[in-house]
Write a protein that holds these residues in place. Sequence first.
Motif, short mmCIF file in Angstrom:
data_model
loop_
_atom_site.label_atom_id
_atom_site.label_comp_id
_atom_site.label_asym_id
_atom_site.label_seq_id
_atom_site.Cartn_x
_atom_site.Cartn_y
_atom_site.Cartn_z
N ASN A 47 2.30 58.96 -25.89
CA ASN A 47 2.03 59.79 -27.15
C ASN A 47 1.64 58.80 -28.12
O ASN A 47 1.89 58.95 -29.39
N VAL A 61 -7.82 61.04 -22.35
CA VAL A 61 -6.84 61.86 -22.55
C VAL A 61 -7.03 63.03 -21.32
O VAL A 61 -5.75 63.56 -21.09
N ARG A 115 -6.64 62.03 -35.35
CA ARG A 115 -5.53 62.99 -34.50
C ARG A 115 -4.67 63.27 -35.76
O ARG A 115 -4.61 62.91 -36.77
N TRP A 137 -3.71 64.31 -19.77
CA TRP A 137 -3.09 65.55 -20.17
C TRP A 137 -4.08 67.05 -19.61
O TRP A 137 -3.62 68.00 -19.82
N ILE A 175 -8.70 54.74 -27.57
CA ILE A 175 -8.75 55.90 -26.40
C ILE A 175 -9.87 56.74 -26.30
O ILE A 175 -10.23 57.15 -27.23
N VAL A 211 -1.68 57.09 -23.83
CA VAL A 211 -1.56 58.54 -23.89
C VAL A 211 -0.41 59.31 -23.40
O VAL A 211 0.44 59.96 -24.12
N LEU A 227 -1.23 57.69 -29.61
CA LEU A 227 -2.51 57.88 -29.70
C LEU A 227 -3.19 56.96 -30.55
O LEU A 227 -3.60 57.29 -31.97
N GLN A 260 -5.03 52.47 -21.67
CA GLN A 260 -5.45 53.85 -22.17
C GLN A 260 -4.77 54.99 -21.85
O GLN A 260 -3.91 55.55 -22.69
N GLU A 261 -4.60 55.13 -20.65
CA GLU A 261 -3.88 56.39 -20.02
C GLU A 261 -2.33 56.16 -20.43
O GLU A 261 -1.70 57.07 -20.56
#
Length: 156
Positions: free
Chosen positions: A42, A54, A125, A58, A49, A39, A44, A35-36
């Motif tokens: 970018n 996130v 998103r 971030w 996720i 992210v 998404l 998942q990281e």
Amino acid sequence: MIPASKSAGLGYALVALCVLGAMEGCSGLPTLAEQEQLVRANNLVLDRITTRAVVNVWGKPPYHHSEFTHFFVMPDRTMIPRARVEVGEAPKGWDAGVHAGEGVFFAYPDRGWLLVFLDERLVYREELKPEQLHALVKAWAYEDRFKTRLDDTPVP
């Protein structure tokens, strides 16, 4: 005691639930590391996720908001929060699916993203300009002024 015919039916139902549960497990979330990576790239991907991924990549969102939210469920199973649609309107292509729950909104003006989570999963998103995100944050602050203690969700 359950009659044999009913217990056989119950057995088949339990087997079906187990099979469905196994199939659901196959479509579960990627690992936190995967998942990281999404992210960081970018990418998404909806429903793949979590808030944790996130925040790990971030950092804490500069602005966040949570509220009980109705979501329009689109034919492709994506969701659009009610707050992102004009009052009295429905999203184009919507055909009557609705879901509701505690929506968690993250605003990252420096990245230009509004992210909405439901049950810890990214469900919406939208890329927005920083000034659009700041206007949204002001609207959240304005709404929060009128909340009562009854509106607050108890924190365990």
